[in-house]
Enzyme design. Structure first.
Site, mmCIF file in Angstrom:
data_model
loop_
_atom_site.group_PDB
_atom_site.id
_atom_site.type_symbol
_atom_site.label_atom_id
_atom_site.label_comp_id
_atom_site.label_asym_id
_atom_site.label_seq_id
_atom_site.Cartn_x
_atom_site.Cartn_y
_atom_site.Cartn_z
ATOM 1 C CG HIS A 119 -5.812 1.720 5.328
ATOM 2 N ND1 HIS A 119 -5.393 2.660 6.241
ATOM 3 C CD2 HIS A 119 -4.751 0.904 5.117
ATOM 4 C CE1 HIS A 119 -4.133 2.414 6.566
ATOM 5 N NE2 HIS A 119 -3.717 1.350 5.892
ATOM 6 C CE LYS B 211 0.140 3.484 4.857
ATOM 7 N NZ LYS B 211 -0.014 3.655 6.278
ATOM 8 N N GLY C 298 2.331 2.184 10.770
ATOM 9 C CA GLY C 298 3.242 3.317 10.573
ATOM 10 C C GLY C 298 3.940 3.775 11.839
ATOM 11 C CG ASN D 298 -1.712 1.221 1.425
ATOM 12 O OD1 ASN D 298 -1.856 2.021 0.489
ATOM 13 N ND2 ASN D 298 -2.271 1.413 2.615
ATOM 14 C CD GLU E 62 -3.506 -2.768 7.584
ATOM 15 O OE1 GLU E 62 -2.340 -2.912 7.185
ATOM 16 O OE2 GLU E 62 -4.219 -1.816 7.261
ATOM 17 C CD GLU F 214 -3.027 5.424 6.900
ATOM 18 O OE1 GLU F 214 -3.047 5.483 5.656
ATOM 19 O OE2 GLU F 214 -2.051 4.982 7.542
ATOM 20 C CB SER G 235 5.324 -1.650 12.082
ATOM 21 O OG SER G 235 4.817 -0.344 12.293
#
Ligand code: PEP
Length: 250
Positions: free
Chosen positions: A94, A11, A173, A9, A167, A96, A212
């Site tokens: 996701h 992003k 991240g 991904n 996730e 985010e 991560s």
């Protein structure tokens, strides 16, 4: 036996030149792979990445799509449009997008159904916040996110062609990877929850871990019995690191 899958991904990273160099290096390094591999660049680079990937086993995916088939939705993209430019997969829900764009479990479920109906393979992202883990509500959160799909006929049908990425939001991240035991325990829970509705789907659905993942920790995570690969953010922007992760997924 479930095949492993590694999804990158990107992003909102890369420009055209960096993206082309990255995908070219991945293509050269991955002439053959035991695992399925998919790259999910920003929308505008999908045609470029598709062109570079031609003749390679690596698939193309998008990072989001609209739940609508078409119409007055300025700035949105439909499943049909993603198929037109060669996408096979689409990342949906996701964390985010859930946090920054207000995507609820219900909206994410609509998107997964729309993607699957159109012939895309949805990568459904689920996971708990740090506060939720600390309060001991991880399984309750995961259940709600899954039940948005498991509780309807259309949702259950859509999951037949989906991949699920667990996730933990606190690991995305941050460099704070879940331990293999923590990840395995949630993956096993996800499989059990699906098995309550459809044991055959539970046995075959690919469950990815994301948060991560790096070249140095991928092997240990992917060795867990219910982990079938990874959804990779930061480390997918470095060809060598990403290739190491792909090789760890056997
Ligand atoms: C992600 O964006 O889905 C992700 C897992 O990011 P990272 O690998 O950087 O934690």
């Amino acid at each position: 036996m479930r095949k492993s899958l590694v999804a990158g991904n990107w992003k909102m990273n890369c420009n055209a030149a960096d993206g082309e160099a990255l995908v070219s290096a991945i293509k050269v390094g991955l002439k053959s792979s035991v695992a399925d591999v998919v790259l999910c660049p920003p929308f505008v680079y999908l045609p470029m990445v598709e062109r570079v990937l031609r003749g390679s086993p690596v698939s193309l995916g998008a990072q989001n799509m609209s739940q609508h088939v078409g119409g007055a939705y300025t700035g949105e993209l439909s499943a049909g449009m993603l198929l037109d430019v060669g996408c096979k997969y689409v990342i949906l829900g996701h964390s985010e997008r859930r946090a920054q764009c207000g995507e609820s479990d219900a909206i994410v479920a609509e998107k997964v159904v729309a993607a699957s109906k159109a012939g895309l393979l949805p990568i459904l992202c689920i996971g708990e916040l740090l506060a939720e883990r600390e309060q001991g509500t991880t399984e309750a959160v995961i259940s709600c996110q899954l039940d948005a799909l498991l509780s309807s006929e259309a949702g259950l049908a859509a999951l037949q062609s989906a991949v699920i990425a667990y996730e933990p939001v606190w690991a995305i991240g941050t460099g704070m990877t879940a331990t293999p035991e923590q990840a395995q325990s949630v993956h096993a829970f996800i499989r059990q929850r699906i098995a309550m509705k459809d044991p055959s789907l539970a046995a075959r659905i690919q469950l990815l871990y994301g948060g991560s993942v790096k070249g140095g920790n991928a092997e240990e995570l992917f060795a867990q019995v219910d982990i079938d690969g990874g959804l990779i953010g930061g480390a997918s922007l470095d060809a060598e690191e990403f290739l190491t992760i792909c090789r760890a997924a056997t």
